[in-house]
Design a protein around this motif. Structure first.
Motif, PDB file in Angstrom:
ATOM      1  N   ARG A   1     -38.353  23.644 -84.674  1.00 16.46           N
ATOM      2  CA  ARG A   1     -39.574  24.447 -84.804  1.00 16.46           C
ATOM      3  C   ARG A   1     -39.307  25.943 -84.841  1.00 16.46           C
ATOM      4  O   ARG A   1     -40.109  26.757 -84.383  1.00 16.46           O
ATOM      5  N   GLU A   2     -38.170  26.299 -85.382  1.00 16.00           N
ATOM      6  CA  GLU A   2     -37.832  27.712 -85.527  1.00 16.00           C
ATOM      7  C   GLU A   2     -38.726  28.358 -86.587  1.00 16.00           C
ATOM      8  O   GLU A   2     -39.155  27.686 -87.534  1.00 16.00           O
ATOM      9  N   PRO A   3     -39.005  29.677 -86.469  1.00 12.21           N
ATOM     10  CA  PRO A   3     -39.793  30.349 -87.502  1.00 12.21           C
ATOM     11  C   PRO A   3     -38.984  30.468 -88.787  1.00 12.21           C
ATOM     12  O   PRO A   3     -37.754  30.602 -88.763  1.00 12.21           O
ATOM     13  N   CYS A   4     -39.678  30.416 -89.885  1.00 14.76           N
ATOM     14  CA  CYS A   4     -38.997  30.535 -91.169  1.00 14.76           C
ATOM     15  C   CYS A   4     -38.803  32.009 -91.530  1.00 14.76           C
ATOM     16  O   CYS A   4     -39.313  32.905 -90.843  1.00 14.76           O
ATOM     17  N   ASP A   5     -38.065  32.254 -92.566  1.00 10.95           N
ATOM     18  CA  ASP A   5     -37.897  33.625 -93.059  1.00 10.95           C
ATOM     19  C   ASP A   5     -39.253  34.157 -93.529  1.00 10.95           C
ATOM     20  O   ASP A   5     -39.944  33.490 -94.314  1.00 10.95           O
ATOM     21  N   HIS A   6     -39.623  35.349 -93.041  1.00  8.39           N
ATOM     22  CA  HIS A   6     -40.973  35.837 -93.311  1.00  8.39           C
ATOM     23  C   HIS A   6     -41.171  36.261 -94.763  1.00  8.39           C
ATOM     24  O   HIS A   6     -42.300  36.422 -95.217  1.00  8.39           O
ATOM     25  N   VAL A   7     -40.060  36.375 -95.499  1.00  6.20           N
ATOM     26  CA  VAL A   7     -40.178  36.794 -96.899  1.00  6.20           C
ATOM     27  C   VAL A   7     -40.259  35.584 -97.830  1.00  6.20           C
ATOM     28  O   VAL A   7     -41.210  35.447 -98.619  1.00  6.20           O
ATOM     29  N   ASN A   8     -39.250  34.675 -97.762  1.00  8.16           N
ATOM     30  CA  ASN A   8     -39.197  33.558 -98.720  1.00  8.16           C
ATOM     31  C   ASN A   8     -39.476  32.190 -98.102  1.00  8.16           C
ATOM     32  O   ASN A   8     -39.474  31.180 -98.803  1.00  8.16           O
ATOM     33  N   GLY A   9     -39.665  32.135 -96.778  1.00 12.90           N
ATOM     34  CA  GLY A   9     -40.031  30.870 -96.136  1.00 12.90           C
ATOM     35  C   GLY A   9     -38.884  29.923 -95.889  1.00 12.90           C
ATOM     36  O   GLY A   9     -39.096  28.789 -95.417  1.00 12.90           O
ATOM     37  N   SER A  10     -37.644  30.302 -96.162  1.00 13.84           N
ATOM     38  CA  SER A  10     -36.510  29.407 -95.931  1.00 13.84           C
ATOM     39  C   SER A  10     -36.258  29.244 -94.432  1.00 13.84           C
ATOM     40  O   SER A  10     -36.580  30.120 -93.630  1.00 13.84           O
ATOM     41  N   CYS A  11     -35.675  28.101 -94.069  1.00 14.31           N
ATOM     42  CA  CYS A  11     -35.389  27.812 -92.659  1.00 14.31           C
ATOM     43  C   CYS A  11     -33.943  28.209 -92.357  1.00 14.31           C
ATOM     44  O   CYS A  11     -33.003  27.708 -93.008  1.00 14.31           O
ATOM     45  N   PRO A  12     -33.705  29.068 -91.377  1.00 10.99           N
ATOM     46  CA  PRO A  12     -32.355  29.608 -91.136  1.00 10.99           C
ATOM     47  C   PRO A  12     -31.329  28.555 -90.745  1.00 10.99           C
ATOM     48  O   PRO A  12     -30.143  28.701 -91.062  1.00 10.99           O
ATOM     49  N   ASN A  13     -31.763  27.470 -90.057  1.00 13.23           N
ATOM     50  CA  ASN A  13     -30.816  26.441 -89.598  1.00 13.23           C
ATOM     51  C   ASN A  13     -31.135  25.062 -90.149  1.00 13.23           C
ATOM     52  O   ASN A  13     -30.785  24.043 -89.561  1.00 13.23           O
ATOM     53  N   GLY A  14     -31.787  25.040 -91.273  1.00  9.53           N
ATOM     54  CA  GLY A  14     -32.069  23.761 -91.901  1.00  9.53           C
ATOM     55  C   GLY A  14     -33.402  23.172 -91.480  1.00  9.53           C
ATOM     56  O   GLY A  14     -34.191  23.771 -90.741  1.00  9.53           O
TER      57      GLY A  14
END
Length: 304
Positions: free
Chosen positions: A93-106
């Motif tokens: 449930r980590e926050p995604c990248d605020h620009v492109n929405g990618s998940c930093p750890n999958g």
């Protein structure tokens, strides 16, 4: 009508120029700057570098930012232009990248894609969907855990239906009880057949044709060890054995009592006429006849 269209187009163009280049009378006329004499550059997060020519507020923010001057990153699990898109299912449930929405750890288990907003296919599950559902599931498995939601095929058990029935059981939900397979070995986990035949006293493909099989099933259902029932003595055999043992014990005891009684009489009355060895042999013969003959209480009473 043509003259009117020309006037409207002129007004539209003037309005657009005012919005993009500022009001010349009240602010900067140079794109990308604001204030008197165009002293200040527009904030860096204004899209296309455009801001209000008077106070520097951004007309539109670039993706991932919000606020009058576009200085605040998207929050509350949102991202993108205007911070209106929700983050996907990132791992832990980590926050995604605020620009492109990618998940930093999958992605979290059961999801895939750059933004982790696409579920696994119906035959897959796990983190990034690398694992295939078990072929032993009835229907689909959960795309997150792989659990077989409609249960297992016959012969299998466990949440993911990857464990064979054992412990003397087989069939759907491992609810059926194996018969008397040879050597008490496990029957086929699917159909219950015995691979190497039956124990003595059992017959049939599943070795269930026996008068004692219901006792088998009840014993196993109660958690008792699964053993070859044919090796146990039936009640009649036990009764015969006990009676024979009692009869033999009685014979030995009576023989000992008769010998002692006869010797006691000999001591009281003095030496016997005749041969003592012969008398003792007769006593033993009577005792043997007593132990092996049909039960006759009067005969035994007279003998003593």
């Amino acid at each position: 009508m043509d003259a009117m269209d020309g006037i409207l187009n002129t007004l539209f163009c003037c309005t657009l120029l005012c919005l993009t280049h500022g009001h010349v009378a009240n602010g900067c006329s140079i794109s990308g700057y604001y204030g008197e004499n165009c002293s200040f550059p527009c904030p860096q997060n204004c899209r296309d570098g455009l801001c209000d020519s008077r106070d520097g507020t951004c007309l539109i923010c670039i993706a991932g930012y919000t606020g009058p001057r576009c200085e605040e990153a998207c929050k509350d699990n949102t991202y993108g232009e205007g911070c209106v898109r929700a983050c996907g299912n990132c791992k832990n449930r980590e926050p995604c990248d605020h620009v492109n929405g990618s998940c930093p750890n999958g992605c979290a288990p059961g999801y895939q894609g750059v933004t982790c907003d696409t579920g696994c296919l119906i035959t897959e599950y796990g983190m990034n969907c690398p694992v295939l559902c078990s072929n032993n599931c009835i229907g689909m498995c959960s795309h997150v855990t792989g659990h077989c939601e409609a249960g297992c095929q016959a012969g299998w058990r466990g949440p993911t239906c990857d464990t064979k029935c054992d412990g003397g059981r087989y069939g759907r939900n491992c609810s059926e009880i194996c018969g008397g397979c040879h050597g008490n070995e496990q029957c086929n986990h699917i159909d219950g057949t015995c691979p190497n035949g039956c124990n003595r006293g059992y017959s049939g493909d599943r070795c269930t044709q026996s008068k004692d099989f219901n006792l088998f099933k009840n014993s196993l259902a109660l958690g008792h060890p699964f053993v070859d029932q044919s090796s146990r003595h039936d009640p009649e055999s036990i009764a015969v054995f006990c009676f024979a043992a009692l009869l033999f014990t009685s014979f030995v005891l009576i023989l000992v009592m008769l010998v002692k009684l006869r010797r006691s009489r000999i001591q009281e009355n003095g030496p016997m006429q005749g041969n003592n060895e012969e008398e003792i042999y007769k006593i033993k013969s009577h005792a043997f006849t007593f132990a092996t003959s049909p039960i006759d209480f009067n005969y035994k009473k007279n003998l003593i």
